[in-house]
Write a protein that holds these residues in place. Structure first.
Motif, PDB file in Angstrom:
ATOM      1  N   UNK A 158       0.783  -1.230   0.000  1.00  0.00           N
ATOM      2  CA  UNK A 158       0.000   0.000   0.000  1.00  0.00           C
ATOM      3  C   UNK A 158       0.813   1.277   0.000  1.00  0.00           C
ATOM      4  N   UNK A 159       2.064   1.228  -0.485  1.00  0.00           N
ATOM      5  CA  UNK A 159       2.868   2.437  -0.548  1.00  0.00           C
ATOM      6  C   UNK A 159       3.369   2.923   0.796  1.00  0.00           C
ATOM      7  N   UNK A 166      11.440   0.526  -9.730  1.00  0.00           N
ATOM      8  CA  UNK A 166      10.468  -0.369 -10.338  1.00  0.00           C
ATOM      9  C   UNK A 166       9.768  -1.271  -9.317  1.00  0.00           C
ATOM     10  N   UNK A 167      10.373  -1.470  -8.164  1.00  0.00           N
ATOM     11  CA  UNK A 167       9.787  -2.331  -7.132  1.00  0.00           C
ATOM     12  C   UNK A 167       8.902  -1.560  -6.166  1.00  0.00           C
ATOM     13  N   UNK A 168       9.163  -0.280  -6.009  1.00  0.00           N
ATOM     14  CA  UNK A 168       8.493   0.478  -4.935  1.00  0.00           C
ATOM     15  C   UNK A 168       8.075   1.834  -5.425  1.00  0.00           C
ATOM     16  N   UNK A 169       6.780   2.095  -5.337  1.00  0.00           N
ATOM     17  CA  UNK A 169       6.221   3.401  -5.678  1.00  0.00           C
ATOM     18  C   UNK A 169       5.528   3.938  -4.423  1.00  0.00           C
ATOM     19  N   UNK A 170       6.150   4.857  -3.690  1.00  0.00           N
ATOM     20  CA  UNK A 170       5.510   5.379  -2.480  1.00  0.00           C
ATOM     21  C   UNK A 170       4.242   6.143  -2.806  1.00  0.00           C
TER      22      UNK A 170
END
Length: 110
Positions: free
Chosen positions: A91-92, A104-108
């Protein structure tokens, strides 16, 4: 320092479950995790440097379920492939201090 740099984890199973990475350096840089199972479940990353830079994750199972990050540096920033299970906050949610992931793995969440 413990150096697993350029290691190849193909087939089989390796357990780092419950391992405590504290006060030292461990390198998994350029390691390839492919076709096997590598578990870091319940591992503790505290006041150490653990380097997964340029590691590649493909066609295998790598888990960090319920791993604890409390200080130090755990660097996946230039890793490639699929993120290991349990590593990316859902959920960011914000990353724990010291944990670096590829964009590419994590979009806050803004």
């Amino acid at each position: 320092m413990v150096d697993f740099g350029f290691a190849r984890f193909f087939g089989g199973m390796v357990h780092f479950n419950g391992a405590v990475f504290s006060g030292g350096k461990v390198h998994f840089d350029h390691a390839v995790f492919s076709g096997g199972k590598v578990h870091f479940d319940h591992a503790v990353f505290s006041d150490s440097t653990v380097d997964f830079s340029c590691a590649r994750f493909s066609d295998g199972t790598v888990t960090l379920d319920r791993a604890a990050f409390s200080g130090g540096v755990v660097d996946f920033s230039d890793a490639d492939g699929l993120a290991p299970s349990g590593l990316v906050p859902s959920g960011g949610q914000p990353l724990p201090n010291g944990l670096s992931l590829p964009q590419a793995w994590y979009q806050p969440t803004p």
